[in-house]
Enzyme design. Structure first.
Site, PDB file in Angstrom:
ATOM      1  N   GLU A   5      92.555  30.554  -5.359  1.00 57.22           N
ATOM      2  CA  GLU A   5      92.556  29.167  -5.825  1.00 57.22           C
ATOM      3  C   GLU A   5      91.931  28.211  -4.806  1.00 57.22           C
ATOM      4  O   GLU A   5      92.592  27.326  -4.269  1.00 57.22           O
ATOM      5  CB  GLU A   5      93.986  28.722  -6.136  1.00 57.22           C
ATOM      6  N   GLY A  27      89.841  25.027  -3.445  1.00 56.24           N
ATOM      7  CA  GLY A  27      89.528  23.679  -3.925  1.00 56.24           C
ATOM      8  C   GLY A  27      88.701  22.935  -2.903  1.00 56.24           C
ATOM      9  O   GLY A  27      87.534  22.628  -3.105  1.00 56.24           O
ATOM     10  N   TYR A  67      98.205  12.867   7.843  1.00 60.11           N
ATOM     11  CA  TYR A  67      98.183  14.088   8.651  1.00 60.11           C
ATOM     12  C   TYR A  67      97.535  13.920  10.014  1.00 60.11           C
ATOM     13  O   TYR A  67      97.403  14.899  10.746  1.00 60.11           O
ATOM     14  CB  TYR A  67      97.394  15.195   7.927  1.00 60.11           C
ATOM     15  N   CYS A 114      96.582  -4.013   5.734  1.00 58.44           N
ATOM     16  CA  CYS A 114      97.504  -4.650   6.668  1.00 58.44           C
ATOM     17  C   CYS A 114      98.435  -3.601   7.281  1.00 58.44           C
ATOM     18  O   CYS A 114      99.646  -3.618   7.094  1.00 58.44           O
ATOM     19  CB  CYS A 114      98.307  -5.735   5.939  1.00 58.44           C
ATOM     20  N   GLU A 115      97.845  -2.656   8.015  1.00 65.22           N
ATOM     21  CA  GLU A 115      98.565  -1.571   8.681  1.00 65.22           C
ATOM     22  C   GLU A 115      97.802  -1.197   9.939  1.00 65.22           C
ATOM     23  O   GLU A 115      96.580  -1.007   9.888  1.00 65.22           O
ATOM     24  CB  GLU A 115      98.628  -0.321   7.780  1.00 65.22           C
ATOM     25  N   TYR A 127      90.638  15.588  -1.657  1.00 69.54           N
ATOM     26  CA  TYR A 127      91.861  14.891  -1.250  1.00 69.54           C
ATOM     27  C   TYR A 127      91.607  13.477  -0.729  1.00 69.54           C
ATOM     28  O   TYR A 127      92.333  12.989   0.136  1.00 69.54           O
ATOM     29  CB  TYR A 127      92.641  15.728  -0.233  1.00 69.54           C
TER      30      TYR A 127
END
Length: 481
Positions: A314, A316, A362, A389-390, A419
């Site tokens: 599988e 991706g 991550y 705003c981070e 992703y």
């Protein structure tokens, strides 16, 4: 590791001889600069893409996606054929899914794996047969399972005892027999971020090894279900085959034990094969990974004197990840003194963690290049940040860009096909970017750009903004009595 605890210059990041060069293995194979130094992807000038579609913009090289799909399928089929066996490849739709991508995968001979009712709906909207689909998920709803059985999804990967009973009841009610795989936690700890490891014992997916025989016995006792085999997935963004080989050994041992109760046609080893996000990454070639895993399964089967089952995989990220590039426009540039002997340039762009959450989730590392021109300015240590705003809104934690990077420059971040859009949010009420496919000098929209009107249309208390067409809601949600 968070940006605040990471070293200012990550290991492996070196001052480049040419801060304009596109790192081999990180960018789509068709990415190149024209005579004016402007980046082109799939034969399309990125300046044209900005003018036509705006920024931020996800760009996907269709030929690269298709070539990687063919190469991956060929690698696993060839590895199995060397042992007289067969392999099937499912594209892991969670990496990036649109109806066009589903069609590309089917046209290139792959099946498609979905893991939600929404992903199933996308696959069906693409007009493909449901029988080659696989359906994952640790908490599939009853309506979702009903839909899967109704449309004839080929394989449902069951994840819990409750799901076995739910699915059996649905199949009985519909007079169907549903093929299932049992997801197994093999206990193999993948060398990856903790959030990406999926086979260790203390996590939500699948059955523990010791619990699988009872689950399989229950499935075999239910007339509405057909036990088709075992499934295991050890994690994502994995470079080495060692973890896959260890997982395969445990799966084959369990497979051999369960053969006493009847035929088991399929063994699914999952995906999670890594790609290069920066020049420091060195993933194994997919042919090497495929050979290592299949050889391990074949060896384990030979030791036990059992036939090699059909194998399934599988992938991706390895198919769509390197085919994607995200384009941003630089808004502000600001030098920041980090220490007495180190400064960096903060390059703020018009996207951020809403279109690529992986650095915040991550600590993922990416690379970047100025795409609208080349420069002979000396490389400067830069951090590419978003407009949210981070303080953790980081797109590229550390990169060397030409020291004259300036507002209005077009910045390109490669390896964003997987992703990024699939994890995108509307944080700070930021509309999600468009996704365009490029091929042979042409570009077309796969997913249109979201607008602020789109976001406000979901707010039932919003009044129309002057100059927009945002509708005033005419009905309010009524609570059930």
């Amino acid at each position: 590791m968070s940006a605040s605890t990471a070293p200012p210059v990550p290991e492996g990041l070196v001052v480049p001889d040419d801060a304009n060069a596109l790192q081999a293995g990180v960018w789509p194979s068709g990415a190149e600069r024209d005579g004016d130094g402007v980046l082109a992807i799939g034969g399309v000038d990125v300046q044209r893409l900005r003018a036509r579609f705006g920024t931020p913009l996800y760009v996907l090289d269709e030929d690269e996606v298709r070539a990687r799909a063919r190469r991956t399928r060929a690698a696993f089929e060839a590895a199995a054929a060397r042992h007289g066996g067969r392999a099937r490849v499912y594209y892991a739709g969670k990496a990036l899914l649109t109806t066009d991508i589903v069609r590309w995968m089917v046209e290139e001979g792959l099946r498609v794996d979905v893991c939600s009712a929404g992903e199933l709906a996308v696959a069906l909207a693409a007009g493909v047969d449901a029988r080659p689909l696989g359906y994952h998920g640790n908490n599939k709803s009853v309506p979702a399972l009903e839909r899967a059985v109704e449309v004839g999804v080929g394989t449902v990967i069951v994840d819990s005892p409750i799901e076995i009973e739910r699915l059996a009841a649905i199949a009985d009610r519909r007079g169907a027999v549903q093929s299932v795989l049992v997801r197994v936690r093999t206990g193999v700890h993948a060398e990856t971020h903790a959030f990406l490891a999926t086979a260790h014992e203390d996590q939500k997916f699948g059955f523990a090894l010791d619990d699988v025989p009872a689950a399989v016995a229950r499935i075999r006792a239910l007339p509405g279900l057909r036990f088709a085999g075992l499934h295991a997935h050890i994690g994502s963004q994995i470079f080495e085959a060692d973890g896959f080989r260890a997982s395969a050994a445990r799966l084959v041992e369990l497979h051999a034990e369960l053969l006493a109760g009847g035929d088991i046609p399929l063994l699914n080893l999952g995906g999670g094969f890594g790609i290069a996000y920066t020049a420091a990454d060195a993933p194994r070639a997919i042919e090497e990974i495929a050979a290592g895993i299949v050889d391990a399964v074949a060896d384990q089967c030979a030791v036990r004197g059992i036939p090699l089952p059909e194998l399934a995989f599988e992938p991706g990220r390895v198919i769509v990840g390197p085919a994607g590039v995200t384009l941003y426009e630089v808004g502000t540039v600001k030098p920041v003194r980090v220490s007495d002997d180190l400064s960096r340039v903060y390059v703020s762009v018009d996207g951020g963690m809403s279109d690529n959450a992986r650095p915040a989730l991550y600590g993922a590392q990416y690379s970047a290049r100025i795409a609208s021109r080349v420069s002979d300015a000396a490389p400067a240590l830069a951090r590419v940040v978003g407009h949210h705003c981070e303080s953790g809104d980081i797109v590229v934690d550390a990169e060397y860009l030409p020291g004259d990077v300036a507002p209005g420059d077009l910045l390109a971040v490669p390896a964003t096909g997987a992703y990024c859009l699939s994890l995108a949010s509307t944080y700070n009420y930021t509309p999600r970017p468009a996704l365009v496919a490029v091929r042979d000098g042409d570009a077309r929209v796969l997913i249109r750009r979201e607008s602020i009107d789109d976001l406000l249309a979901r707010d039932t208390g919003a009044a129309p903004i002057e100059g927009t067409t945002t509708p005033v809601p005419t009905e309010r949600f009524q609570e059930h009595p």
